[in-house]
Scaffold this motif. Sequence first.
Motif, short mmCIF file in Angstrom:
data_model
loop_
_atom_site.label_atom_id
_atom_site.label_comp_id
_atom_site.label_asym_id
_atom_site.label_seq_id
_atom_site.Cartn_x
_atom_site.Cartn_y
_atom_site.Cartn_z
N UNK A 1 0.64 -1.02 0.03
CA UNK A 1 0.11 -0.12 0.14
C UNK A 1 0.81 1.26 -0.15
N UNK A 2 0.94 2.19 -1.00
CA UNK A 2 1.72 3.39 -1.08
C UNK A 2 1.28 4.26 -0.11
N UNK A 3 0.05 4.18 0.79
CA UNK A 3 -0.10 4.98 1.65
C UNK A 3 0.26 4.71 3.06
N UNK A 4 1.20 3.84 3.06
CA UNK A 4 1.80 2.95 4.47
C UNK A 4 3.18 3.09 4.50
N UNK A 5 3.56 3.61 5.65
CA UNK A 5 5.33 3.54 5.64
C UNK A 5 5.38 2.01 6.54
N UNK A 6 6.53 1.39 5.57
CA UNK A 6 6.69 -0.04 5.90
C UNK A 6 7.97 0.13 6.90
N UNK A 7 8.05 -0.78 7.90
CA UNK A 7 9.13 -0.90 8.80
C UNK A 7 9.85 -2.17 8.43
N UNK A 8 10.91 -2.02 7.62
CA UNK A 8 11.47 -3.60 7.50
C UNK A 8 12.27 -4.13 8.30
N UNK A 9 11.84 -5.30 8.84
CA UNK A 9 12.42 -6.19 9.80
C UNK A 9 12.88 -7.62 9.26
N UNK A 10 13.76 -8.17 9.89
CA UNK A 10 14.36 -9.35 9.62
C UNK A 10 15.41 -9.41 8.72
N UNK A 11 16.44 -10.41 8.71
CA UNK A 11 17.77 -10.25 8.06
C UNK A 11 18.64 -9.20 8.83
N UNK A 12 19.69 -9.08 8.23
CA UNK A 12 20.59 -8.16 8.87
C UNK A 12 20.36 -6.80 8.23
N UNK A 13 21.17 -5.65 9.10
CA UNK A 13 20.94 -4.36 8.71
C UNK A 13 21.20 -3.80 7.35
N UNK A 14 22.06 -4.55 6.58
CA UNK A 14 22.42 -4.20 5.30
C UNK A 14 21.22 -4.83 4.25
N UNK A 15 20.51 -5.96 4.51
CA UNK A 15 19.45 -6.42 3.77
C UNK A 15 18.23 -5.57 4.15
N UNK A 16 18.09 -5.05 5.16
CA UNK A 16 16.95 -4.06 5.49
C UNK A 16 17.03 -2.70 4.66
N UNK A 17 18.32 -2.36 4.73
CA UNK A 17 18.61 -1.16 3.89
C UNK A 17 18.28 -1.22 2.45
N UNK A 18 18.97 -2.49 1.89
CA UNK A 18 18.39 -2.78 0.54
C UNK A 18 17.12 -2.86 0.08
N UNK A 19 16.46 -3.48 0.96
CA UNK A 19 14.82 -3.68 0.78
C UNK A 19 14.12 -2.26 0.83
N UNK A 20 14.79 -1.38 1.75
CA UNK A 20 14.21 -0.02 1.68
C UNK A 20 14.46 0.68 0.68
N UNK A 21 15.67 0.46 0.07
CA UNK A 21 16.01 1.11 -1.29
C UNK A 21 15.06 0.81 -2.39
N UNK A 22 14.78 -0.43 -2.53
CA UNK A 22 14.32 -0.99 -3.71
C UNK A 22 12.77 -0.66 -3.70
N UNK A 23 12.35 -0.77 -2.34
CA UNK A 23 10.72 -0.21 -2.22
C UNK A 23 10.78 1.34 -2.59
#
Length: 309
Positions: free
Chosen positions: A271-293
């Motif tokens: 949902x583009x109206x939601x801020x997603x807090x990315x959890x699971x994996x390590x900090x680098x994986x979370x940063x990559x996921x946030x960047x891709x999104x």
Amino acid sequence: MIELQLRRFEPFRALSTESLRRLARHVREIRVPVRRCLLQPGRRLVGRYFLLEGRVRLVASGGAVLEVQAGSVRACRAIYPGACRIEAVTGVRLLCLAPAGEEALQPERCVGAPEPLVLPAWQRRFLSSPLLSRLSMTDWQGLLRAMRPRPTCAGELLLGEGDPADGCYVLGEGRARVERGGRMLAELGPGQLFGEEALITGARRNADVVALGDGLVLHLPERSFRCFLLEVLLRPLDQAHRRSMLRLDGPRPGCAFLPVGELRHAAGRLDPATLYVVAGGDARQQALAAFILAEQGIDALPVAAGAPA
């Protein structure tokens, strides 16, 4: 008058009065009647659009729907690019910034009135990406100045699988293919960013990128990538929209679940109206996921960065 209106929007708040005056020459006001569509699926608009008055309904490529009211936190950023359909819920007024407006903010090269230039195609596409919607105009300019152009020839290996990463690239001219083990994964065109995943994860390159013809690439050093893109996108957001947890490591009750490898293809389910807090994996994986999104127009922050759940 337009200069004062531009101050309402995040990309222009830090600009000087003179910069706003030059920018205003490339801004026009558009009125759209109630229930009229400004954008239909399969079509594209030229420029950036900002909501000045009224309420619009935005439909993302994955089908998610978001209504935006003028003056809201979401309306402080461009409503387009990032949507495939825009409908006026009420009568609306919008400001449209033509692509030449970004060039008009570059330092003048000669004495006298500046002559705005039409941006190259790769710059128009790159700057229209949802990835850059949270950057100020100053950051856009800094990002462009940090890039170093290099001509390429057909068949040239632009990135090699297993190589260490010292930066990422934007394709300026021509086309390129991404392949792994002789299998083509994607084809790139002007304005597309590549090579950033290895910078974020600290791993080596995970694929080859080969030029399909003569062209041009622009190298963005790692330091500039982190300064102008990664750090900006991972800053805490002061936004009023709802929050939801997104897990990378497996399904959990009350959480969305998407592995990193599926984010580019499945982000339309979010949902583009939601801020997603990315959890699971390590900090680098979370940063990559946030960047891709962010590339898909979805707001996300890694929980490792202190994002509130």
